[in-house]
Design a protein around this motif. Structure first.
Motif, PDB file in Angstrom:
ATOM      1  N   VAL A   1      37.369  15.980  32.480  1.00  0.00           N
ATOM      2  CA  VAL A   1      37.829  17.249  31.915  1.00  0.00           C
ATOM      3  C   VAL A   1      36.938  18.359  32.461  1.00  0.00           C
ATOM      4  O   VAL A   1      35.729  18.342  32.269  1.00  0.00           O
ATOM      5  CB  VAL A   1      37.763  17.242  30.376  1.00  0.00           C
ATOM      6  N   ALA A   2      37.538  19.305  33.150  1.00  0.00           N
ATOM      7  CA  ALA A   2      36.776  20.417  33.731  1.00  0.00           C
ATOM      8  C   ALA A   2      37.326  21.742  33.214  1.00  0.00           C
ATOM      9  O   ALA A   2      38.539  21.964  33.236  1.00  0.00           O
ATOM     10  CB  ALA A   2      36.845  20.372  35.258  1.00  0.00           C
ATOM     11  N   GLU A   3      36.446  22.593  32.758  1.00  0.00           N
ATOM     12  CA  GLU A   3      36.853  23.911  32.264  1.00  0.00           C
ATOM     13  C   GLU A   3      36.745  24.934  33.391  1.00  0.00           C
ATOM     14  O   GLU A   3      35.936  24.787  34.322  1.00  0.00           O
ATOM     15  CB  GLU A   3      35.975  24.322  31.086  1.00  0.00           C
ATOM     16  N   LEU A   4      37.565  25.950  33.322  1.00  0.00           N
ATOM     17  CA  LEU A   4      37.496  27.060  34.263  1.00  0.00           C
ATOM     18  C   LEU A   4      37.744  28.345  33.485  1.00  0.00           C
ATOM     19  O   LEU A   4      38.745  28.462  32.770  1.00  0.00           O
ATOM     20  CB  LEU A   4      38.554  26.910  35.365  1.00  0.00           C
ATOM     21  N   ALA A   5      36.842  29.298  33.614  1.00  0.00           N
ATOM     22  CA  ALA A   5      36.977  30.584  32.936  1.00  0.00           C
ATOM     23  C   ALA A   5      36.798  31.695  33.965  1.00  0.00           C
ATOM     24  O   ALA A   5      35.712  31.852  34.542  1.00  0.00           O
ATOM     25  CB  ALA A   5      35.946  30.719  31.826  1.00  0.00           C
ATOM     26  N   LEU A   6      37.873  32.439  34.214  1.00  0.00           N
ATOM     27  CA  LEU A   6      37.856  33.531  35.179  1.00  0.00           C
ATOM     28  C   LEU A   6      38.595  34.725  34.594  1.00  0.00           C
ATOM     29  O   LEU A   6      39.365  34.589  33.634  1.00  0.00           O
ATOM     30  CB  LEU A   6      38.536  33.113  36.489  1.00  0.00           C
ATOM     31  N   ASN A   7      38.374  35.891  35.184  1.00  0.00           N
ATOM     32  CA  ASN A   7      39.095  37.078  34.744  1.00  0.00           C
ATOM     33  C   ASN A   7      40.418  37.207  35.479  1.00  0.00           C
ATOM     34  O   ASN A   7      40.528  36.856  36.660  1.00  0.00           O
ATOM     35  CB  ASN A   7      38.261  38.334  34.991  1.00  0.00           C
ATOM     36  N   ASP A   8      41.421  37.741  34.783  1.00  0.00           N
ATOM     37  CA  ASP A   8      42.710  37.979  35.429  1.00  0.00           C
ATOM     38  C   ASP A   8      42.690  39.324  36.149  1.00  0.00           C
ATOM     39  O   ASP A   8      41.631  39.963  36.284  1.00  0.00           O
ATOM     40  CB  ASP A   8      43.858  37.893  34.420  1.00  0.00           C
ATOM     41  N   LEU A   9      43.829  39.769  36.614  1.00  0.00           N
ATOM     42  CA  LEU A   9      43.916  41.005  37.390  1.00  0.00           C
ATOM     43  C   LEU A   9      43.549  42.249  36.577  1.00  0.00           C
ATOM     44  O   LEU A   9      43.292  43.313  37.153  1.00  0.00           O
ATOM     45  CB  LEU A   9      45.327  41.151  37.956  1.00  0.00           C
ATOM     46  N   PHE A  10      43.526  42.101  35.258  1.00  0.00           N
ATOM     47  CA  PHE A  10      43.199  43.238  34.395  1.00  0.00           C
ATOM     48  C   PHE A  10      41.786  43.147  33.823  1.00  0.00           C
ATOM     49  O   PHE A  10      41.403  43.930  32.959  1.00  0.00           O
ATOM     50  CB  PHE A  10      44.221  43.319  33.252  1.00  0.00           C
TER      51      PHE A  10
ATOM     52  N   THR B   1      37.573  38.789  44.718  1.00  0.00           N
ATOM     53  CA  THR B   1      36.955  39.384  43.536  1.00  0.00           C
ATOM     54  C   THR B   1      37.706  40.652  43.135  1.00  0.00           C
ATOM     55  O   THR B   1      38.619  41.096  43.830  1.00  0.00           O
ATOM     56  CB  THR B   1      35.484  39.735  43.812  1.00  0.00           C
ATOM     57  N   ILE B   2      37.303  41.228  42.030  1.00  0.00           N
ATOM     58  CA  ILE B   2      37.963  42.435  41.534  1.00  0.00           C
ATOM     59  C   ILE B   2      37.846  43.579  42.539  1.00  0.00           C
ATOM     60  O   ILE B   2      38.692  44.479  42.577  1.00  0.00           O
ATOM     61  CB  ILE B   2      37.373  42.848  40.162  1.00  0.00           C
ATOM     62  N   SER B   3      36.824  43.535  43.383  1.00  0.00           N
ATOM     63  CA  SER B   3      36.639  44.599  44.377  1.00  0.00           C
ATOM     64  C   SER B   3      37.745  44.591  45.439  1.00  0.00           C
ATOM     65  O   SER B   3      37.963  45.596  46.105  1.00  0.00           O
ATOM     66  CB  SER B   3      35.268  44.466  45.054  1.00  0.00           C
ATOM     67  N   THR B   4      38.417  43.464  45.600  1.00  0.00           N
ATOM     68  CA  THR B   4      39.512  43.369  46.575  1.00  0.00           C
ATOM     69  C   THR B   4      40.858  43.229  45.856  1.00  0.00           C
ATOM     70  O   THR B   4      41.797  42.643  46.380  1.00  0.00           O
ATOM     71  CB  THR B   4      39.302  42.178  47.526  1.00  0.00           C
TER      72      THR B   4
ATOM     73  N   SER C   1      43.232  45.251  45.311  1.00  0.00           N
ATOM     74  CA  SER C   1      44.387  45.818  46.018  1.00  0.00           C
ATOM     75  C   SER C   1      44.953  44.836  47.041  1.00  0.00           C
ATOM     76  O   SER C   1      46.165  44.714  47.203  1.00  0.00           O
ATOM     77  CB  SER C   1      44.006  47.130  46.710  1.00  0.00           C
ATOM     78  N   LYS C   2      44.066  44.104  47.718  1.00  0.00           N
ATOM     79  CA  LYS C   2      44.519  43.096  48.680  1.00  0.00           C
ATOM     80  C   LYS C   2      45.249  41.963  47.965  1.00  0.00           C
ATOM     81  O   LYS C   2      46.246  41.435  48.471  1.00  0.00           O
ATOM     82  CB  LYS C   2      43.328  42.528  49.459  1.00  0.00           C
ATOM     83  N   VAL C   3      44.734  41.595  46.799  1.00  0.00           N
ATOM     84  CA  VAL C   3      45.368  40.537  46.019  1.00  0.00           C
ATOM     85  C   VAL C   3      46.766  40.970  45.583  1.00  0.00           C
ATOM     86  O   VAL C   3      47.731  40.195  45.672  1.00  0.00           O
ATOM     87  CB  VAL C   3      44.512  40.181  44.793  1.00  0.00           C
TER      88      VAL C   3
ATOM     89  N   PRO D   1      50.394  33.252  36.901  1.00  0.00           N
ATOM     90  CA  PRO D   1      49.146  33.980  36.651  1.00  0.00           C
ATOM     91  C   PRO D   1      48.150  33.836  37.799  1.00  0.00           C
ATOM     92  O   PRO D   1      48.018  32.763  38.392  1.00  0.00           O
ATOM     93  CB  PRO D   1      48.600  33.322  35.378  1.00  0.00           C
ATOM     94  N   VAL D   2      47.462  34.925  38.100  1.00  0.00           N
ATOM     95  CA  VAL D   2      46.434  34.927  39.140  1.00  0.00           C
ATOM     96  C   VAL D   2      45.104  35.338  38.511  1.00  0.00           C
ATOM     97  O   VAL D   2      45.026  36.362  37.832  1.00  0.00           O
ATOM     98  CB  VAL D   2      46.803  35.893  40.286  1.00  0.00           C
ATOM     99  N   TRP D   3      44.097  34.511  38.739  1.00  0.00           N
ATOM    100  CA  TRP D   3      42.750  34.801  38.265  1.00  0.00           C
ATOM    101  C   TRP D   3      41.861  35.081  39.465  1.00  0.00           C
ATOM    102  O   TRP D   3      42.105  34.589  40.571  1.00  0.00           O
ATOM    103  CB  TRP D   3      42.188  33.616  37.469  1.00  0.00           C
TER     104      TRP D   3
END
Length: 282
Positions: free
Chosen positions: A152-161, A215-218, A220-222, A234-236
């Motif tokens: 079991v592996a957890e992943l916690a990331l921010n979404d586009l917002f 990352t959030i800095s890119t 616009s590219k995402v 969903p995209v994180w």
């Protein structure tokens, strides 16, 4: 790992080998070594980014390394085969003409272990390699992939917002977790299949999630990438090499992990995955 999995892994390495043969102008037929040739085994790396860290302490293949390799490729800086000796690494820089013939394809194999046969020349204390034959070697991460299955592996990331999202929030669903990046050419190729799976299987409790190394800095590219490839899941942002590793993958992208309804990893695929492969697991 089942016998079928081993068979698939063998076919995967054969496919990579054929692609690499195309890069160096070879054929599918085994080639006899030419007089004066050498065979080297090592990691395909960026010949400039390699020196950003002490590779005895920091193995090559982090997200920063891969991004640096992409930037260098745009500047026509070729990759190299990093061969480990008893005490250090020695770099053999790929012939510039061979690299320029198909830069994007070379980038697909950055970070992978390869066996290269070719001719070496020395110029200004640097070793240059003109390749006659090149193949991908079985990944040392095979044991890592096997160890990940059932965990079991957890992943916690921010979404586009900028809102934190967790993989565990999807407990009760089958999650197709795809690690990708906007600069990853093969990542783009598999997006239509992932979108198709989302459309066809969402009602059956299957959720595709795209964990991008961007990352959030890119951002616009995402967003451009999402529009161009018609991503419908969903995209994180901000997936790291360590995140990928926890799922038995990496460091090269793309990579996909299928997570069961109980949160346990069912399958890992350290390269492009197709809709046909996914359907067999869902």
């Amino acid at each position: 790992m089942t016998r079928r999995d081993l068979g698939r892994r063998t076919l995967k390495y054969l496919a990579w080998s054929f692609l690499l043969m195309a890069l160096v102008g070879g054929s599918a037929r085994a080639q006899q070594p030419k007089p004066g040739t050498v065979t080297l085994k090592g990691q395909l790396v960026c010949s400039l980014c390699w020196f950003e860290a002490d590779r005895k302490e920091t193995p090559y293949g982090t997200q920063a390394d891969i991004e640096c390799a992409v930037d260098c490729a745009e500047k026509d800086i070729p990759p190299a085969v990093a061969v480990k000796t008893e005490e250090e690494f020695k770099l053999y820089v790929i012939d510039a003409k061979q690299f320029k013939q198909n830069k994007k394809k070379w980038l697909d194999f950055i970070g992978k272990e390869v066996e290269a046969t070719g001719r070496v020349r020395v110029n200004k204390d640097k070793d240059y390699l003109t390749i006659d034959d090149l193949k991908v070697l079985p990944s040392q991460g095979a044991a890592q992939e096997s160890a990940a299955i059932g965990s079991v592996a957890e992943l916690a990331l921010n979404d586009l917002f900028g809102v934190e999202q967790k993989l565990s929030a999807y407990r009760g669903k089958i999650v197709v977790l795809n690690f990708w990046a906007t600069w990853c050419v093969p990542c783009r190729q598999e997006m239509p299949d992932l979108a198709a799976i989302q459309n066809e299987y969402a009602a059956l409790g299957v959720q595709v999630v795209g964990a991008s190394a961007d990352t959030i800095s890119t951002r616009s590219k995402v967003l451009d990438f999402i529009k161009e490839t018609r991503i419908n899941f969903p995209v994180w942002l901000g997936a790291t090499t360590e995140d990928v590793k926890r799922f038995g993958l990496g460091p090269a992208l793309p990579g996909t992990a299928i997570v069961g309804r109980d949160g346990k990893i069912l399958l890992v695929k350290p390269t492009v995955i197709t809709a046909t492969e996914l359907k067999k697991q869902l």
